[in-house]
Design a protein around this motif. Structure first.
Motif, mmCIF file in Angstrom:
data_model
loop_
_atom_site.group_PDB
_atom_site.id
_atom_site.type_symbol
_atom_site.label_atom_id
_atom_site.label_comp_id
_atom_site.label_asym_id
_atom_site.label_seq_id
_atom_site.Cartn_x
_atom_site.Cartn_y
_atom_site.Cartn_z
ATOM 1 N N GLY A 9 0.896 -1.451 0.316
ATOM 2 C CA GLY A 9 -0.127 -0.046 -0.312
ATOM 3 C C GLY A 9 1.078 1.461 -0.054
ATOM 4 N N ALA A 10 2.024 1.220 -0.906
ATOM 5 C CA ALA A 10 2.716 2.202 -0.958
ATOM 6 C C ALA A 10 2.116 4.064 -1.114
ATOM 7 C CB ALA A 10 3.865 2.027 -1.758
ATOM 8 N N THR A 11 1.686 3.917 -2.331
ATOM 9 C CA THR A 11 0.884 4.747 -2.912
ATOM 10 C C THR A 11 -0.326 5.356 -2.235
ATOM 11 O OG1 THR A 11 -0.801 3.657 -3.774
ATOM 12 C CG2 THR A 11 1.232 4.352 -4.936
ATOM 13 N N ALA A 37 -2.719 -0.767 -5.242
ATOM 14 C CA ALA A 37 -3.442 -1.110 -6.256
ATOM 15 C C ALA A 37 -4.082 -0.346 -7.325
ATOM 16 C CB ALA A 37 -5.002 -0.709 -5.404
ATOM 17 N N LYS A 123 -5.859 -2.281 9.865
ATOM 18 C CA LYS A 123 -6.695 -2.623 11.100
ATOM 19 C C LYS A 123 -7.593 -3.795 10.390
ATOM 20 C CE LYS A 123 -7.940 1.569 11.258
ATOM 21 N NZ LYS A 123 -7.666 2.968 12.562
ATOM 22 N N GLU A 124 -8.486 -3.476 9.654
ATOM 23 C CA GLU A 124 -9.315 -4.391 8.440
ATOM 24 C C GLU A 124 -9.062 -5.896 8.638
ATOM 25 O OE1 GLU A 124 -8.477 -1.901 7.003
ATOM 26 O OE2 GLU A 124 -9.895 -0.249 7.120
ATOM 27 N N SER A 201 -4.200 13.735 8.728
ATOM 28 C CA SER A 201 -4.973 13.935 7.755
ATOM 29 C C SER A 201 -4.913 11.983 6.666
ATOM 30 C CB SER A 201 -3.882 14.586 6.517
ATOM 31 O OG SER A 201 -2.852 14.369 5.296
ATOM 32 N N ILE A 206 -10.558 5.859 5.789
ATOM 33 C CA ILE A 206 -10.621 5.779 7.418
ATOM 34 C C ILE A 206 -10.940 6.993 7.647
ATOM 35 C CG2 ILE A 206 -8.281 6.227 6.751
ATOM 36 C CD1 ILE A 206 -7.176 5.170 9.617
#
Ligand code: NAD
Ligand code: MG
Length: 386
Positions: A9-11, A37, A123-124, A201, A206
């Motif tokens: 999830g680097a972006t 993604a 967390k999901e 931010s 979320i």
């Protein structure tokens, strides 16, 4: 000596904050794998900047674009679900899990099963597969380091204490953009208002969760799995300034808190450098300027998601999976303008009412329940719209 890291999830928002820290202390880290993604351009750009060895795009239709964008670099391009798991379970010693939603579950489990140290923002994944994940971590010698600011705060406050000495955990919540809003204002809230968080931010999903307070509900379940305390020993307290990130109360009546400016680079840095600490560019707290810290009890009537999440945790079994899946679908429809803000909690409540699933015994079963719930909530919403 530098540590090999993978950023899943680097972006995204957490991904960017992580990269910021890595670029501030390049001698500490070697980026071996990155994932995203669909945004091949942003992923390729980060891969070139960090000299990563592997870049994985979840959307297989973007693979040829990614390959083209990486021509002449030392970075290999891959796509799809198995490749995401490969990024998580490969060369990295430390995996930053920053995919949003249940989509991150398989990659996180791949890292846990490979015995990695996992800095967990996603967390999901823990909400939907908490027991399976903590069991696998114990069996495989993996370490879960919480990145979520509240859990990171608790982890810092707990350092070195015995389980018997803890009386309760106090999760703080800013209360989000609608903390003082009337029921009428909530019913008319737009996506733009909902994502405009007063202190943090963050990514869109979320941010909406913070506005409904479902974020705190998910964090309650997350805290249960990370710290092994029952629902009755995890409190939620509204603290609008977001200066205290959470607290632990001990049996002698002492309370320890962790404070800091609301900047995710602080908890991320703690996980990246653990068990040491590292410098961050985050603003230092100026308590004289902040002047006061306020606290209030959460309003369970205007924010029913808190009750729903606590009920799901206490019901156990598949209830947290249903809660999370219904919420993901409802938040996406709210962001797309298809339902009202207050319909999010309603959709979650309905999904929990008519769900009959046994406790999952495997990640495949978790994902089956997730999929079935999404389909059910989706068709109920479509039926309500017509
Ligand atoms: P974001 O939307 O900004 O980024 C999400 C990342 O996940 C992106 O890189 C995106 O490309 C990737 N992704 C999305 N869907 C995917 C899919 N189906 N398959 C593979 N990759 C996919 O989200 P964020 O705000 O960075 O949050 C990430 C996670 O961290 C969430 O679980 C969130 O709850 C948690 N978290 C975020 C913050 C914050 O400040 N942003 C704070 C605490 C916890
Ligand atoms: Mg949090």
């Amino acid at each position: 000596m530098s540590r090999k890291i993978a950023i899943l999830g680097a972006t995204g928002s957490i991904g960017k904050s992580t990269l910021d820290l890595v670029e501030c202390s390049p001698e500490r880290f070697e980026v071996v794998a990155l994932t995203a993604a669909t945004n091949a351009e942003a992923l390729a750009d980060i891969a070139r900047r960090t000299n990563a060895k592997l870049a994985v795009i979840a959307d297989e239709t973007r693979l040829s674009d990614l390959q083209e964008l990486l021509v002449g670099s030392n970075c290999r391009a891959m796509a799809g679900e198995a490749a995401l798991a490969e990024a998580a379970a490969g060369e990295a010693e430390l995996v930053i899990a920053a995919i949003v939603g249940c989509a991150g579950l398989r990659p996180v489990m791949a890292a846990v099963e490979a015995g990695k140290t996992v800095a967990l923002a996603n967390k999901e994944a823990l909400v939907t597969a908490g027991a399976l994940m903590t069991d696998a971590a114990t069996a495989r010698g993996a370490t879960l380091l919480p990145v979520d600011s509240e859990h990171n705060a608790i982890f810092q406050c707990l350092a070195g204490s015995r389980a018997d000495d803890i009386s309760k955990i106090i999760l703080t919540a800013s209360g989000g953009p609608f903390r003082t809003a009337s029921a009428e204002t909530l019913a008319a809230a737009t996506p733009e208002q909902a994502v405009a968080h007063p202190n943090w931010s963050m990514g869109a999903k979320i941010s909406v969760d913070s506005a409904t307070l479902m974020n705190k509900g998910l964090e309650l379940i997350e805290a249960h799995y990370l710290f092994g305390l029952p629902s009755a020993r995890i409190d939620i307290l509204i603290h609008p300034q977001s200066v205290i990130h959470s607290m632990v109360e001990f049996v002698d009546g002492s309370v320890l808190a962790q404070l800091g400016s609301p900047d995710m680079r602080i908890p991320i840095a703690y996980a990246l450098a653990w068990p040491e600490r590292m410098e961050t560019p985050a603003q230092r707290l100026d308590l004289a300027a902040i002047a006061r810290l306020d606290f209030e009890a959460p309003d369970m009537t205007r924010f029913p998601t808190l009750r729903l999440a606590r009920e799901a945790l206490e019901a156990g079994g598949a209830a947290p999976i249903v809660l999370n899946a219904a919420n993901e679908v409802a938040v996406a429809s709210f962001l797309a303008g298809a339902i009202r803000f207050t319909d999010i909690a309603r959709a979650v409540e309905e999904a929990l009412e008519d769900s009959r699933f046994a406790a999952p015994r495997s990640i495949a079963e978790v994902l089956d329940i997730d999929r079935a719930t999404r389909q059910r909530v989706d068709s109920t919403m479509k039926a309500n719209c017509h």
